[in-house]
Enzyme design. Structure first.
Site, mmCIF file in Angstrom:
data_model
loop_
_atom_site.group_PDB
_atom_site.id
_atom_site.type_symbol
_atom_site.label_atom_id
_atom_site.label_comp_id
_atom_site.label_asym_id
_atom_site.label_seq_id
_atom_site.Cartn_x
_atom_site.Cartn_y
_atom_site.Cartn_z
ATOM 1 N N SER A 35 17.700 -32.173 -25.229
ATOM 2 C CA SER A 35 17.282 -32.300 -23.831
ATOM 3 C C SER A 35 17.657 -33.625 -23.178
ATOM 4 C CB SER A 35 15.764 -32.101 -23.722
ATOM 5 O OG SER A 35 15.058 -33.185 -24.302
ATOM 6 N N LYS A 47 11.757 -37.891 -22.355
ATOM 7 C CA LYS A 47 12.414 -37.540 -21.092
ATOM 8 C C LYS A 47 12.617 -38.820 -20.267
ATOM 9 C CE LYS A 47 11.642 -33.072 -21.951
ATOM 10 N NZ LYS A 47 12.733 -32.186 -22.418
#
Length: 255
Positions: free
Chosen positions: A53, A119
């Protein structure tokens, strides 16, 4: 022939010396483990990247150093605990056994990332995050972001359109590999783990943020410092104090 008193004293002294050395060694090891545990708890720790990700900023298997002393800000790559229902099969690291977990806790092994995500922090409390403007760019408080330095090649800033205002005490995060990231956007219609309103699950509580990733340290070929991209330096402050509840619209911003 019987031992002389002198020989007996020498053996006794030798045994006492070994015992003292053993005690000193144990104390050093225990002290080192305590110091390592304290550093891990309050200063920093290492995590293993479990998913795609954050490509190409971070690759699967990279070891990153996460520091816990300074406050996080827009543009930081942050590690945080699962806010509730975010983790899929590929997003969470493999959980170690009891011995492996012990070595994680005392800081002798990098954290397997089980139960954590990593993230990029896009929106702070009160920020308005929207996508996309007339040029297809993500905006924060009306300022378009130039994401070319970290966005995965070929990815759009977002395949879905939205406008949100980040609530108090929470942040809005997105992966650099947008097409492979189950980030805040994906949960804009989800109810939080404790119930509540749709969209509550999309924002990460600040008290679940472990810290900001500052270095890729392994493998050596990927060694790099993780800086805040320059584009975030142009983002203005939020126009108003953060609301208690998020504002969410799954419509594009005015062009």
């Amino acid at each position: 022939m019987t031992e002389t008193p002198t020989a007996t004293k020498e053996k006794s002294s030798h045994r006492s010396g070994l015992a003292a050395a053993a005690r000193e060694f144990v104390l050093i090891v225990v002290g080192a483990l305590i110091v390592s545990s304290i550093l891990r708890a309050f200063v920093g720790q290492m995590f293993i990247i479990p998913s795609e990700s954050m490509q190409n900023t971070l690759l699967v298997g990279d070891r990153v150093v996460v520091e816990k002393i300074t406050d996080v800000e827009r543009g930081d790559v942050i590690v945080f605990e699962d806010p509730g229902g975010w983790l899929g099969i590929g997003e969470s690291g493999q959980k170690r056994g009891s011995l492996g977990r012990f070595f994680e806790v005392v800081g002798l092994l990098p954290d397997s990332s089980h139960g954590h995500l990593i993230k990029r922090l896009i929106g702070m409390p009160g920020d308005k995050v929207a996508c996309c403007d007339e040029k297809g760019r993500l905006t924060v408080n009306g300022q378009p972001l130039d994401e070319t330095s970290y966005l995965f090649p070929g990815d759009a800033p977002s395949a879905m359109e939205f406008q949100v205002v980040v609530p108090a005490g929470k942040v809005f995060v997105m992966g650099d590999h947008r097409s492979e990231s189950g980030d805040s956007r994906v949960h804009l219609s989800d109810v939080g783990p404790d119930g509540g309103d749709p969209g509550d699950a999309a924002f990460v509580p600040m008290d679940k943020v472990t810290g900001r990733a500052i270095l890729v340290v392994w493998p050596a070929s990927n060694f790099s410092k993780l800086n805040v991209p320059d584009t975030f330096k142009s983002v203005p402050a939020a126009a108003s104090p953060p609301p208690a509840k998020p504002s969410i619209s799954l419509t594009p911003p005015p062009k």
